[in-house]
Design a protein around this motif. Sequence first.
Motif, mmCIF file in Angstrom:
data_model
loop_
_atom_site.group_PDB
_atom_site.id
_atom_site.type_symbol
_atom_site.label_atom_id
_atom_site.label_comp_id
_atom_site.label_asym_id
_atom_site.label_seq_id
_atom_site.Cartn_x
_atom_site.Cartn_y
_atom_site.Cartn_z
ATOM 1 N N LYS A 128 0.786 -1.230 0.000
ATOM 2 C CA LYS A 128 0.000 0.000 0.000
ATOM 3 C C LYS A 128 0.830 1.299 0.000
ATOM 4 C CE LYS A 128 -3.750 1.914 2.768
ATOM 5 N NZ LYS A 128 -4.563 1.715 3.983
ATOM 6 N N GLY A 129 1.940 1.301 0.741
ATOM 7 C CA GLY A 129 2.747 2.517 0.837
ATOM 8 C C GLY A 129 3.471 2.865 -0.456
ATOM 9 N N SER A 230 3.382 13.046 1.294
ATOM 10 C CA SER A 230 2.999 12.839 2.692
ATOM 11 C C SER A 230 2.006 11.685 2.781
ATOM 12 C CB SER A 230 2.351 14.094 3.269
ATOM 13 O OG SER A 230 1.761 13.771 4.522
ATOM 14 N N TYR A 231 2.149 10.870 3.799
ATOM 15 C CA TYR A 231 1.235 9.744 3.984
ATOM 16 C C TYR A 231 0.207 10.019 5.067
ATOM 17 C CZ TYR A 231 3.984 7.124 0.715
ATOM 18 O OH TYR A 231 4.592 6.715 -0.439
ATOM 19 N N LYS A 232 0.178 11.264 5.528
ATOM 20 C CA LYS A 232 -0.808 11.643 6.525
ATOM 21 C C LYS A 232 -2.196 11.484 5.916
ATOM 22 C CE LYS A 232 -1.605 15.443 9.692
ATOM 23 N NZ LYS A 232 -1.028 16.728 10.106
ATOM 24 N N GLY A 233 -3.077 10.733 6.567
ATOM 25 C CA GLY A 233 -4.412 10.530 6.024
ATOM 26 C C GLY A 233 -4.493 9.415 4.996
ATOM 27 N N LYS A 234 -3.349 9.065 4.363
ATOM 28 C CA LYS A 234 -3.368 7.971 3.384
ATOM 29 C C LYS A 234 -3.131 6.629 4.057
ATOM 30 C CE LYS A 234 -1.294 10.800 -0.134
ATOM 31 N NZ LYS A 234 0.019 10.966 -0.740
ATOM 32 N N LEU A 235 -2.383 6.658 5.164
ATOM 33 C CA LEU A 235 -2.178 5.444 5.944
ATOM 34 C C LEU A 235 -2.762 5.705 7.330
ATOM 35 C CD1 LEU A 235 1.556 4.627 5.049
ATOM 36 C CD2 LEU A 235 -0.481 3.530 4.107
ATOM 37 N N SER A 236 -3.274 4.656 7.952
ATOM 38 C CA SER A 236 -3.823 4.831 9.299
ATOM 39 C C SER A 236 -2.680 5.026 10.295
ATOM 40 C CB SER A 236 -4.632 3.599 9.685
ATOM 41 O OG SER A 236 -3.746 2.514 9.921
#
Length: 258
Positions: A128-129, A230-236
Amino acid sequence: MHGLWLTVLLFQQQAVDVPGFDSNPFTSPSDLAQGEKLYLGRCAGCHGPRGDGGKGANLAVPTLSRAADDKTLWNIIRYGVPDTEMPSSLMAQREIWQVAAFVKSLGAIQSGAASGDPKRGEAVTRGKGGCLQCHAIGSDGGRMGPALTDIGARSGPGHLRAKIVEPQGDVPHTFRLASLRGRDGKTVSGIRLNEDTFSIQIRDMTGGLRSYWKKDLADWKMEKRSPMPSYKGKLSDGEIDDLVAYLAGLRGAKGGER
Ligand code: HEC
Ligand code: HEC
């Protein structure tokens, strides 16, 4: 008689100044406070204010790989690490001990590492990342960003989390994105590798090397932002904890993790 006393005095003075100690003689609370001040002024730019890395190595670890004891730590701070960005330093001997005392205290503060699950973190990294699109881990992955194979030795959990959530916070100048627009109107961007009066070389998003003549470009500019999303909001939050736990454990080929 006089001569003897003089020798004794000189010797004693030297004994205080020179790192002839096996352990740090300057570890009182006021030494630590002075050490912190010096650290924030001279070291934090590379090692981070809490020592958990950035441009420099992660110092917030229980045992420093290059400085397992006080004496080697003193020598590293005084003389730097040749052929790396770690500079030598012209502080007074006592100040070096004070900084060393503060550096050791960083390891004590942060030794409780990340709370996530490294196995799940690895799955997020590869799945996912989409991190391998730009980063290599071992022999897998892309080459646009820096390899993460030994990222855990360079960055602690705090810095890793910050990079994932807020990648624009701390962008090293060696990895600046260049945006190029050709005279034909086409645009391309990538990491700038080299530039001279006539040409510019970049590594594009696929990892390919490209070279352009400046005379063929309508314009080009260096972006302040990092290509790292940024993965803020895209990953829990849980997924980010797992990622941090996985990355913090990557210690390079020697560490055995891969
Ligand atoms: C310009 C950036 C920079 C500055 C300023 C800097 N360092 Fe470093 N430091 C590095 C780098 C890069 C390394 C890793 C060198 C290597 O490849 O081993 C390092 C390594 C170290 C190490 C060894 C870490 C280990 O894992 O064993 C210590 C200790 C250290 N630095 C302390 C300091 C202290 C204390 C200061 C301030 C007096 C300082 N550094 C200033 C970049 C810097
Ligand atoms: C589109 C490309 C791209 C993707 C996708 C990407 N990164 Fe990055 N990343 C970069 C680049 C370029 C840098 C270097 C510039 C910077 O630090 O901002 C970087 C820097 C980093 C750093 C700091 C590295 C260092 O040496 O200090 C970490 C940690 C990191 N990325 C982790 C990740 C993780 C984890 C993921 C996946 C969740 C990820 N990145 C996804 C491009 C990417």
